[in-house]
Design a protein around this motif. Structure first.
Motif, mmCIF file in Angstrom:
data_model
loop_
_atom_site.group_PDB
_atom_site.id
_atom_site.type_symbol
_atom_site.label_atom_id
_atom_site.label_comp_id
_atom_site.label_asym_id
_atom_site.label_seq_id
_atom_site.Cartn_x
_atom_site.Cartn_y
_atom_site.Cartn_z
ATOM 1 N N ILE A 260 -33.779 37.767 -44.081
ATOM 2 C CA ILE A 260 -33.498 38.432 -42.814
ATOM 3 C C ILE A 260 -33.199 37.407 -41.723
ATOM 4 N N GLU A 261 -33.838 36.235 -41.793
ATOM 5 C CA GLU A 261 -33.613 35.194 -40.791
ATOM 6 C C GLU A 261 -32.181 34.661 -40.869
ATOM 7 N N THR B 78 -29.727 37.373 -39.701
ATOM 8 C CA THR B 78 -29.792 37.509 -38.240
ATOM 9 C C THR B 78 -29.012 36.397 -37.551
ATOM 10 N N ARG B 79 -29.206 35.161 -37.996
ATOM 11 C CA ARG B 79 -28.494 34.039 -37.374
ATOM 12 C C ARG B 79 -26.980 34.159 -37.585
ATOM 13 N N GLU C 196 -25.557 36.843 -35.327
ATOM 14 C CA GLU C 196 -25.521 36.429 -33.923
ATOM 15 C C GLU C 196 -24.389 35.454 -33.636
ATOM 16 N N TYR D 98 -32.930 44.757 -42.507
ATOM 17 C CA TYR D 98 -31.510 44.510 -42.236
ATOM 18 C C TYR D 98 -30.970 45.469 -41.170
ATOM 19 N N VAL E 229 -30.934 44.226 -37.513
ATOM 20 C CA VAL E 229 -30.081 43.106 -37.105
ATOM 21 C C VAL E 229 -29.076 43.574 -36.054
ATOM 22 N N ARG E 230 -28.817 42.696 -35.108
ATOM 23 C CA ARG E 230 -27.867 42.971 -34.023
ATOM 24 C C ARG E 230 -28.220 44.291 -33.324
#
Length: 300
Positions: A149-150, A153-154, A157, A178, A181-182
């Motif tokens: 998930i990290e 996410t990155r 972004e 998930y 995210v965003r």
């Protein structure tokens, strides 16, 4: 940017007897699926025997599906490959050929770190147009590598063209994460056919389904009833869909998909070596099971 949603069908790759791709039957399959009401097409993924095809064969199939679909549905070409340079080649070809977007599986077989996975997707996102959608594709049970998930996410972004993820492992906790995210604007689809309804209920956009490439009808019907908030009916349809998923072995053996398509008038041919076609004794059992399932489905 365009996204995947609803019933996104992971297509098989029709083959000739000599093991080459069958473009005529690919056209026929594409039209068949669109006419049956699927929302999006996703050729050349796991169901499409991706890594067993040459780059040229993958490009031929991509062009055939794109040109046959004629923008009637969204077509996202799976472009993941064993080499980053091949992935970029296939992704750029898909863009040039007129695809609505691409999917890219994680690096496979060789263990990679989170940093290496992030760098892999960053390399692809930077070299494709900023308005050309990319889906991450995580299938850790086959690739051997997870998309944390990290990392997701990155990537989301940093790169607006990374619009979503296909997650093909039956792990609801990760699937749920998930969807955050965003700020919930990240597109998430399950790759587990049996989880179509539960995934919709938790906020996912749909399913990338291999079984819908053979029998799209229950999946299309489920999604239609879900959109009308007819939950009890969708549960009933999911249970019946589960039965055909079981009969076709959920995509664990693509020869079952191809033989079942033959029964529907699509000559999908053989599976690519080293895999082998379904044996004659199993063909009879498969036909019987499908006919029994059809009778049950027609009662819905």
């Amino acid at each position: 940017m365009k996204k995947l949603f609803g019933v996104t069908t992971a297509m098989v790759t029709p083959m000739n007897e000599d093991g080459t791709v069958n473009l005529e039957e690919t056209e026929k399959l594409t039209n068949f699926l669109i006419e049956k009401g699927v929302d999006c097409l996703y050729p050349l993924g796991t169901t499409g025997e991706m890594f067993k095809l040459t780059l040229n064969e993958r490009k031929q199939i991509a062009e055939t599906v794109i040109n046959t679909a004629k923008k009637r549905v969204n077509v996202f070409i799976h472009a993941g490959a064993m080499h980053t340079s091949d992935t970029l080649d296939l992704a750029m070809h898909a863009h040039k050929a007129g695809a609505d977007g691409v999917g890219v599986v994680t690096p496979a077989f060789f263990t990679v770190s989170d940093l290496e996975i992030e760098n892999y997707y960053a390399t692809i996102a930077k070299q494709l147009p900023g308005d050309f959608p990319i889906y991450l594709y995580s299938i850790p049970q086959l690739s051997g590598n997870k998309l944390s998930i990290e990392v997701v996410t990155r990537l989301a972004e940093q790169f607006p063209n990374i619009v979503g993820i296909k997650y093909s492992y039956p792990d609801f906790i990760t699937l749920k994460d998930y969807t955050k995210v965003r700020s919930g604007e990240f597109s998430v689809l399950t790759g587990a056919d049996k989880l179509f309804l539960p995934a919709l209920a938790m906020g996912c956009d749909g399913v990338v389904s291999g079984v819908s490439g053979v029998f799209p009808e229950p999946f299309v019907k489920l999604y239609q009833h879900y959109q009308h908030n007819q939950i009890e009916k969708t549960r009933e349809i999911q249970h019946v869909a589960d039965e055909i998923i079981h009969i076709l072995r959920g995509g664990a053996n693509m020869s079952y998909f191809k033989k079942a398509l033959e029964l529907r008038g699509i000559q999908a041919g053989s599976v690519k070596a080293p895999h082998m076609d379904i044996i004659s004794n199993d063909i009879s059992a498969l036909e019987t099971a499908i006919n029994q399932w059809k009778a049950e489905y027609l009662k819905l």
